[in-house]
Design an enzyme around this catalytic site. Structure first.
Site, short mmCIF file in Angstrom:
data_model
loop_
_atom_site.label_atom_id
_atom_site.label_comp_id
_atom_site.label_asym_id
_atom_site.label_seq_id
_atom_site.Cartn_x
_atom_site.Cartn_y
_atom_site.Cartn_z
N LYS A 1 22.16 34.57 57.10
CA LYS A 1 23.22 34.72 58.08
C LYS A 1 23.61 36.16 58.32
CE LYS A 1 26.02 32.81 54.46
NZ LYS A 1 26.45 31.34 54.03
N LYS B 1 22.83 44.24 49.18
CA LYS B 1 23.95 44.00 50.07
C LYS B 1 24.67 45.52 50.08
CE LYS B 1 25.04 39.33 50.41
NZ LYS B 1 25.97 38.12 50.23
N LYS C 1 13.69 36.21 54.18
CA LYS C 1 14.56 35.13 54.19
C LYS C 1 15.30 35.07 55.22
CE LYS C 1 18.77 35.68 51.63
NZ LYS C 1 19.41 35.36 50.57
P1 TYM Z 1 25.17 30.90 50.33
O1 TYM Z 1 26.47 30.70 50.79
O2 TYM Z 1 24.61 32.34 50.54
O3 TYM Z 1 24.11 30.01 50.41
C1 TYM Z 1 24.33 28.51 50.07
C2 TYM Z 1 22.92 27.88 49.57
O4 TYM Z 1 22.24 28.18 50.46
C3 TYM Z 1 20.84 28.63 49.86
N1 TYM Z 1 20.24 29.52 50.98
C4 TYM Z 1 18.81 29.28 50.86
N2 TYM Z 1 17.91 28.45 50.58
C5 TYM Z 1 16.61 28.56 50.96
N3 TYM Z 1 16.30 29.44 51.82
C6 TYM Z 1 16.86 30.28 52.62
N4 TYM Z 1 16.81 31.09 53.40
C7 TYM Z 1 18.23 30.17 52.11
N5 TYM Z 1 19.34 30.67 52.45
C8 TYM Z 1 20.69 30.49 51.68
C9 TYM Z 1 21.58 29.42 48.84
O5 TYM Z 1 20.59 29.75 47.70
C10 TYM Z 1 22.79 28.88 48.28
O6 TYM Z 1 22.31 27.78 47.40
N6 TYM Z 1 26.48 32.95 45.77
C11 TYM Z 1 26.33 31.71 46.48
C12 TYM Z 1 27.63 30.68 46.55
C13 TYM Z 1 28.17 30.70 45.37
C14 TYM Z 1 27.50 29.63 44.29
C15 TYM Z 1 28.42 29.44 43.17
C16 TYM Z 1 26.56 28.86 44.35
C17 TYM Z 1 29.17 31.05 44.84
N7 TYM Z 1 29.39 30.43 43.76
C18 TYM Z 1 28.19 28.52 42.18
C19 TYM Z 1 26.07 28.05 43.15
C20 TYM Z 1 26.97 27.95 42.15
C21 TYM Z 1 25.68 32.06 48.04
O7 TYM Z 1 26.23 33.23 48.19
O8 TYM Z 1 25.20 31.22 48.72
#
Ligand code: TYM
Length: 332
Positions: A198, A112, A195
């Protein structure tokens, strides 16, 4: 009942298919026989610049989408991260247990911050995974349903839990990542080795759950497929069609092998057309329900208020234990 916890960032107007298939569907399933805590990670969202008005809107949109997807407020605590002070407070304690080098090894920061250069990235972006560890450990969950891209953060979380338990007293449960192999990494429709994301995907590469269903259908039909014409699952040689097979299988519940047989000798066109129809059938009711919920902000707020109460009680209790063990003097 085992506990589960997970979060999602409100950094777009809509969730996408990676979020849905990689994580959110599992949230819905796990509700059946677990005690779930699900939250909107607005504090993680401000590690990069956000417009306050848009952030607030997206937070409510996220809540509406979770409900539309089937996350049930009767069974799950649905809450907003920033409403619970314990996240930041435990985050601080854990920062003091994390080595600088250890934080530096987190690949998401490297990815990032690559664009603008490390100097332009915020310190919050750097310590992001430590806040995530706090999010998780506060609720002592057994499982954390996420996509593959979160695996490294889960490993750090376990390391920090173990370190705290060892240095002070056993306080945290070591959470297991709950990552479904088949849908752990949904890829970009235009660049199927990357991947679906967004922030990084081009508009044609990403299926947004709240997009006009006709637009999504078109994106599926014009997804990049591989040379040859055989509908066969082979992520190395045929990443494009393999991703579409993964999506098809996940949405219909059919096995990839059954789909390969069904489309034997029929070519990519037929397959993509059928998948486009399936996608429309999934996103249309989802979108309608989300828009309906967005019209009832009082209801959304009441769900989040209840979630806040449930989550805050658990988080505060854990934080009290942590502070006592670290040696902080409690107020009388
Ligand atoms: P975030 O908001 O980017 O994404 C939310 C969830 O979607 C999954 N994901 C995917 N899975 C499969 N293929 C993809 N292309 C794909 N893109 C996104 C992510 O793995 C996620 O599960 N850091 C986390 C948010 C967070 C969190 C936490 C998660 C903050 N605190 C505590 C679990 C526990 C994040 O940025 O997810």
């Amino acid at each position: 009942r085992p506990r589960v916890l997970s979060g999602i960032q409100p950094t777009a107007d809509s969730f996408h298919f990676g979020n849905y298939l990689g994580a959110l569907r599992q949230w819905v399933h796990l509700q059946e026989d677990h005690q779930p805590f699900f939250f909107i990670a607005d504090m993680h969202a401000i590690t990069v610049e956000q417009d306050p008005k848009v952030l607030r809107e997206r937070c409510l949109r996220a809540a509406a989408q979770l409900l539309a997807m089937g996350v049930d407020p009767e069974r799950s605590a649905i809450f907003v991260q920033s409403q619970i002070p314990a996240h930041a407070q435990l985050g601080w304690v854990l920062q003091c247990l994390t080595g600088f080098g250890e934080a530096r090894r987190m690949t998401q920061f490297k990815d990032k911050s690559a664009k603008g250069g490390e100097g332009a990235a915020s310190v919050g972006l750097f310590t992001y995974p430590i806040l995530q560890a706090a999010d998780i450990l506060l609720y002592r969950p057994h499982y954390v349903p996420v996509g593959e891209d979160q695996r490294q953060h889960l490993e750090l979380t376990r390391d920090l839990a173990q370190r705290f338990n060892h240095r002070y007293k056993k306080t945290f449960r070591l959470p297991e990542p709950y990552i479904l192999k088949s849908t752990a990494k949904i890829t970009d429709l235009q660049d199927p080795t990357a991947k679906m994301s967004k922030s990084a995907s081009s508009p044609g590469g990403i299926i947004e759950m709240l997009d006009d269903p006709r637009v999504s259908a078109k994106k599926i039909r014009s997804a990049v497929t591989d040379s040859g014409s055989e509908v066969r699952f082979d992520p190395e040689e045929k990443p494009g069609i393999s991703n579409l097979l993964t999506i098809h299988a996940a949405l219909t519940g059919e096995s990839v092998t059954a789909l390969e047989e069904q489309y034997a000798g029929r070519g990519y066109g037929d397959f993509k057309k059928d998948l486009a129809d399936i996608v429309v059938d999934v996103v249309t009711p989802f979108r309608d329900r989300t828009l309906e919920l967005l019209d009832d902000q009082a209801y959304l707020t009441s769900v989040l208020t209840r979630g806040h109460e449930q989550a805050n009680a658990v988080a505060e209790a854990t934080l009290r234990d942590v502070f006592a063990r670290v040696g902080f003097v409690a107020p009388a």
